[in-house]
Design a protein around this motif. Structure first.
Motif, PDB file in Angstrom:
ATOM      1  N   UNK A 135     -22.083  20.446  -8.940  1.00 49.19           N
ATOM      2  CA  UNK A 135     -23.277  20.440  -8.090  1.00 49.19           C
ATOM      3  C   UNK A 135     -24.093  21.733  -8.207  1.00 49.19           C
ATOM      4  N   UNK A 136     -23.417  22.860  -8.364  1.00 44.12           N
ATOM      5  CA  UNK A 136     -24.137  24.118  -8.519  1.00 44.12           C
ATOM      6  C   UNK A 136     -24.946  24.126  -9.813  1.00 44.12           C
ATOM      7  N   UNK A 137     -24.396  23.516 -10.850  1.00 44.49           N
ATOM      8  CA  UNK A 137     -25.107  23.438 -12.132  1.00 44.49           C
ATOM      9  C   UNK A 137     -26.408  22.657 -11.960  1.00 44.49           C
ATOM     10  N   UNK A 138     -26.404  21.651 -11.107  1.00 41.06           N
ATOM     11  CA  UNK A 138     -27.642  20.898 -10.863  1.00 41.06           C
ATOM     12  C   UNK A 138     -28.729  21.799 -10.305  1.00 41.06           C
ATOM     13  N   UNK A 139     -28.356  22.644  -9.341  1.00 42.71           N
ATOM     14  CA  UNK A 139     -29.331  23.564  -8.761  1.00 42.71           C
ATOM     15  C   UNK A 139     -29.823  24.544  -9.818  1.00 42.71           C
ATOM     16  N   UNK A 140     -28.924  25.107 -10.579  1.00 43.31           N
ATOM     17  CA  UNK A 140     -29.314  26.053 -11.635  1.00 43.31           C
ATOM     18  C   UNK A 140     -30.233  25.362 -12.637  1.00 43.31           C
ATOM     19  N   UNK A 141     -29.911  24.135 -13.005  1.00 42.33           N
ATOM     20  CA  UNK A 141     -30.721  23.405 -13.976  1.00 42.33           C
ATOM     21  C   UNK A 141     -32.132  23.152 -13.461  1.00 42.33           C
ATOM     22  N   UNK A 142     -32.281  22.664 -12.228  1.00 38.62           N
ATOM     23  CA  UNK A 142     -33.642  22.400 -11.740  1.00 38.62           C
ATOM     24  C   UNK A 142     -34.432  23.699 -11.611  1.00 38.62           C
ATOM     25  N   UNK A 143     -33.756  24.787 -11.257  1.00 42.27           N
ATOM     26  CA  UNK A 143     -34.455  26.078 -11.195  1.00 42.27           C
ATOM     27  C   UNK A 143     -34.914  26.496 -12.580  1.00 42.27           C
ATOM     28  N   UNK A 144     -34.082  26.307 -13.583  1.00 42.84           N
ATOM     29  CA  UNK A 144     -34.450  26.693 -14.949  1.00 42.84           C
ATOM     30  C   UNK A 144     -35.552  25.792 -15.514  1.00 42.84           C
ATOM     31  N   UNK A 145     -35.552  24.531 -15.147  1.00 40.63           N
ATOM     32  CA  UNK A 145     -36.648  23.640 -15.565  1.00 40.63           C
ATOM     33  C   UNK A 145     -37.952  24.111 -14.925  1.00 40.63           C
ATOM     34  N   UNK A 146     -37.895  24.469 -13.642  1.00 44.69           N
ATOM     35  CA  UNK A 146     -39.078  24.997 -12.958  1.00 44.69           C
ATOM     36  C   UNK A 146     -39.560  26.283 -13.626  1.00 44.69           C
ATOM     37  N   UNK A 147     -38.635  27.162 -13.935  1.00 42.48           N
ATOM     38  CA  UNK A 147     -38.977  28.428 -14.583  1.00 42.48           C
ATOM     39  C   UNK A 147     -39.619  28.159 -15.946  1.00 42.48           C
ATOM     40  N   UNK A 148     -39.064  27.205 -16.693  1.00 42.17           N
ATOM     41  CA  UNK A 148     -39.619  26.851 -18.007  1.00 42.17           C
ATOM     42  C   UNK A 148     -41.048  26.331 -17.867  1.00 42.17           C
ATOM     43  N   UNK A 149     -41.292  25.523 -16.853  1.00 37.75           N
ATOM     44  CA  UNK A 149     -42.644  25.006 -16.627  1.00 37.75           C
ATOM     45  C   UNK A 149     -43.624  26.136 -16.333  1.00 37.75           C
ATOM     46  N   UNK A 151     -43.305  29.304 -17.230  1.00 33.69           N
ATOM     47  CA  UNK A 151     -43.472  30.076 -18.461  1.00 33.69           C
ATOM     48  C   UNK A 151     -44.456  29.365 -19.384  1.00 33.69           C
ATOM     49  N   UNK A 152     -44.262  28.054 -19.569  1.00 33.77           N
ATOM     50  CA  UNK A 152     -45.110  27.300 -20.476  1.00 33.77           C
ATOM     51  C   UNK A 152     -46.542  27.146 -19.980  1.00 33.77           C
ATOM     52  N   UNK A 153     -46.750  27.319 -18.669  1.00 38.31           N
ATOM     53  CA  UNK A 153     -48.091  27.267 -18.089  1.00 38.31           C
ATOM     54  C   UNK A 153     -48.748  28.639 -18.073  1.00 38.31           C
ATOM     55  N   UNK A 154     -48.047  29.652 -18.548  1.00 41.43           N
ATOM     56  CA  UNK A 154     -48.596  31.006 -18.573  1.00 41.43           C
ATOM     57  C   UNK A 154     -48.629  31.651 -17.198  1.00 41.43           C
ATOM     58  N   UNK A 155     -47.846  31.128 -16.283  1.00 44.15           N
ATOM     59  CA  UNK A 155     -47.811  31.671 -14.936  1.00 44.15           C
ATOM     60  C   UNK A 155     -46.718  32.733 -14.828  1.00 44.15           C
ATOM     61  N   UNK A 156     -46.868  33.661 -13.895  1.00 48.18           N
ATOM     62  CA  UNK A 156     -45.815  34.671 -13.739  1.00 48.18           C
ATOM     63  C   UNK A 156     -44.521  34.064 -13.217  1.00 48.18           C
ATOM     64  N   UNK A 157     -43.435  34.653 -13.608  1.00 54.27           N
ATOM     65  CA  UNK A 157     -42.124  34.218 -13.130  1.00 54.27           C
ATOM     66  C   UNK A 157     -41.269  35.446 -12.996  1.00 54.27           C
ATOM     67  N   UNK A 158     -40.282  35.376 -12.150  1.00 56.05           N
ATOM     68  CA  UNK A 158     -39.389  36.510 -11.916  1.00 56.05           C
ATOM     69  C   UNK A 158     -38.436  36.652 -13.086  1.00 56.05           C
ATOM     70  N   UNK A 159     -38.366  37.858 -13.633  1.00 57.98           N
ATOM     71  CA  UNK A 159     -37.476  38.094 -14.792  1.00 57.98           C
ATOM     72  C   UNK A 159     -36.142  38.592 -14.373  1.00 57.98           C
TER      73      UNK A 159
END
Length: 159
Positions: A135-149, A151-159
């Motif tokens: 279940x924790x992997x699910x949370x990490x995965x959706x966060x990483x998908x959001x982060x990827x979006x 990044x790909x939109x050229x928006x700032x993200x926390x590094x």
């Protein structure tokens, strides 16, 4: 683009469900996200290795049945390739440019993924050599998908 997460088992922890729901809301402007839960195969606490293998294969059959026909499949696997967030974003961008309409991420249960599911995967992704609850992997995965979006939109993200 559509992203589907297929995962074995239910999430019992409220804090994980709430975190996933938060990222689902954040993803709305970027893509359509669908979460599909596959029931765990019931087995006794003292199941033999053969019974465990059979359970994994049955879960695998249900996973395979839930995958859309022309989807690009990414299996989360300890033996998969580790990527940084930027590398995952670049991969997702490349998959989309190559005509992929649907990306499916698969998270197995405590027994892992069947050979048939791993064979169906076009890419195997590992988050870490560390062990996380599924279940924790699910949370990490959706966060990483959001982060990827972002990044790909050229928006700032926390590094």
């Amino acid at each position: 683009m559509q992203v589907r997460i297929i995962a074995v088992g239910k999430i019992k922890e409220r804090f994980l469900s709430e975190g996933i729901a938060e990222y689902e809301k954040r993803l709305v402007p970027y893509l359509k996200l669908t979460l599909t839960e596959i029931p765990e195969e019931h087995r006794g606490a003292r199941a033999s290795s053969g019974q465990k293998q059979l359970a994994k294969e049955k879960e695998g059959e249900r996973i395979l049945a839930a995958i859309p026909e022309h989807a690009y499949v990414v299996a989360l696997d300890l033996r998969g390739k580790e990527l940084s967030s930027s590398e995952l974003a670049a991969r997702m961008h490349d998959w989309q440019l190559s005509g992929t309409n649907t990306i499916v991420f698969i998270i197995g249960g405590d027994l892992g993924l069947s050979d048939a599911v791993l064979s169906r995967a076009a890419f195997r992704l590992s988050f870490s050599p560390m062990t996380f609850t599924h279940p924790m992997v699910r949370l990490i995965l959706v966060e990483q998908i959001y982060r990827a979006c972002r990044i790909n939109s050229g928006e700032p993200y926390h590094k």
